[in-house]
Design a protein around this motif. Structure first.
Motif, PDB file in Angstrom:
ATOM      1  N   LEU A 226     -90.128  31.513 -10.116  1.00 46.34           N
ATOM      2  CA  LEU A 226     -88.845  31.623 -10.879  1.00 46.34           C
ATOM      3  C   LEU A 226     -88.220  30.528 -11.841  1.00 46.34           C
ATOM      4  N   LEU A 230     -86.942  30.224 -16.064  1.00 48.35           N
ATOM      5  CA  LEU A 230     -86.440  29.603 -16.777  1.00 48.35           C
ATOM      6  C   LEU A 230     -85.978  28.510 -16.960  1.00 48.35           C
ATOM      7  N   ALA A 353     -83.344  26.844  -8.732  1.00 46.72           N
ATOM      8  CA  ALA A 353     -82.742  27.817  -9.811  1.00 46.72           C
ATOM      9  C   ALA A 353     -80.843  28.010 -10.007  1.00 46.72           C
ATOM     10  N   GLY A 357     -80.840  28.635 -13.914  1.00 43.41           N
ATOM     11  CA  GLY A 357     -80.114  29.492 -14.533  1.00 43.41           C
ATOM     12  C   GLY A 357     -78.943  28.999 -15.286  1.00 43.41           C
ATOM     13  N   THR A 360     -79.014  27.948 -18.799  1.00 38.92           N
ATOM     14  CA  THR A 360     -79.882  29.439 -19.253  1.00 38.92           C
ATOM     15  C   THR A 360     -78.165  29.338 -19.753  1.00 38.92           C
ATOM     16  N   ALA A 361     -77.910  30.179 -18.899  1.00 42.68           N
ATOM     17  CA  ALA A 361     -76.422  30.685 -19.112  1.00 42.68           C
ATOM     18  C   ALA A 361     -75.941  29.964 -19.884  1.00 42.68           C
TER      19      ALA A 361
END
Length: 388
Positions: A226, A230, A353, A357, A360-361
């Motif tokens: 993960l 990512l 994570a 995440g 990234t978003a």
């Protein structure tokens, strides 16, 4: 000064003035790989001690990035097409390798070899560049003065003395554009843009290497995979933010700038100064990612959370500087995006994570919005006009 150089040197290294279409050679790519090994060493220094390591890396990187950028300028005006030029560049690469190997010891115990390596780098660069522009003489002297500061730093005591002299070396070289008029210098837009882009590409590869180093001896499970995926996604967003529009537009802007002095100043501001946070951001992010791999489902320590968000934010600020320098549209949006990414750092204290995440978003959403905003004017311009 050029009259004092051996006739063999002048005859075999003297540049050819009529080279308009200048591709990047494979030797230059080889050169970039050696330099990025130095960047990888900085990542290790920061990962070991985030605060002190970052201070040390910034001080050393200031001088080292100036000289790397100087070599991209050098091969822009003196392409490595003759055997003598290639041999001299290989000698410079040996100097860079010595520098890279001694980076970890520069502040720890002191290593005069890093100064010796930089002396080789500066001498080869200066003697070659003088064949292209005699106005480079004062810059050569400033580079030698910076090397002298590094020698003094490494031969002197540890502590404030060493920090202050490394800072002096960086100040000496980066003050050059303020007193040197940049006249007598000329640059090929496509080549100089590609060279700076290539070193970023190879440095982004360092973030992937950080995944591999962090994954050593770890089981292949969700904690590992993960964080690795990512981390790669964030690296891909960083690539997209710079290479899809900004660097192609930069080349176009430089080509459209016919005044040689103005073109040089744009390169200085947009590809030299602005790329300091771009490259430092990559290696800082890589240092944080090295700690994150294998711990995706657990909280991250405070230092690593700030390395992850701070590295990406610094990269975005650097791209904003590039946009301001060229100039390109919407630079302040990148500054705002950097602030948002930086604000995500505390999430890592809850779950690694989640922080990766969230970064990234946010990046994906911002890049998608930028893409639509860039396409909107073209769509409006191509829409058919209805007849009355």
């Amino acid at each position: 000064m050029t009259r004092l150089l051996p006739r063999w040197f002048v005859e075999h290294v003297n540049p050819v003035a009529d080279e308009d279409d200048l591709p990047v050679s494979t030797l230059e790519l080889f050169f970039d790989l050696i330099f990025v090994f130095t960047v990888a060493q900085f990542t290790a220094v920061i990962a070991y001690d985030p605060l002190i390591g970052l201070i040390q890396s910034v001080l050393m990187f200031g001088f080292l990035w100036w000289m790397y950028a100087g070599y991209s300028w050098l091969t822009n005006v003196i392409p490595p097409e003759r055997p003598a030029r290639r041999i001299l560049l290989l000698c410079a690469m040996a100097g860079w390798l010595v520098v890279a190997l001694t980076v970890p010891a520069a502040f720890a115990s002191g290593s005069v070899w890093i100064a010796v390596g930089m002396l080789v780098v500066v001498l080869v660069h200066g003697l070659m560049y003088l064949q292209a522009a005699r106005s480079f003489g004062p810059v050569f002297i400033a580079n030698l003065a910076a090397v002298a500061a590094v020698f003094a730093a490494e031969l002197g005591p540890e502590g404030a003395w060493r920090y202050s002299l490394w800072a002096l070396a960086a100040v000496i070289v980066w003050s050059v554009p303020f007193w040197h008029g940049q006249r007598g210098l000329n640059l090929h837009p496509a080549h100089i843009t590609e060279r700076h882009g290539l070193v970023v590409i190879v440095a982004l590869g360092e973030s992937v290497v950080a995944i591999g180093i962090g994954a050593r001896d770890l089981p292949v499970d969700a904690d590992l995979l993960l964080a690795a995926v990512l981390g790669l996604a964030i690296g891909a967003c960083m690539w997209w933010s710079l290479f899809v529009r900004d660097l192609p537009a930069t080349e176009h802007r430089l080509t459209a700038t016919t005044d040689a002095v103005k073109r040089v100043r744009k390169v200085l501001a947009g590809l030299s100064y602005a790329f300091i946070p771009v490259l430092l951001g990559i290696l800082v992010f890589a240092a944080g990612l090295k700690h994150a791999v294998g711990h995706a489902l657990s909280p991250l320590d405070v230092e690593s959370t700030w390395l992850l968000s701070g590295g990406v934010a610094a990269f975005l600020v650097g791209t904003a500087g590039l946009r301001l320098a060229m100039p390109l549209p919407r630079p302040w949006e990148r500054v705002a995006l950097a602030a948002v990414v930086l604000a995500l750092a505390p999430i890592g204290l809850v779950n690694t994570a989640l922080q990766l995440g969230a970064i990234t978003a946010v990046l994906v959403a911002a890049l998608a919005w930028e893409g639509r905003a860039a396409a909107a004017p073209a769509t409006r311009g191509s829409s058919p006009v209805r007849s009355g």
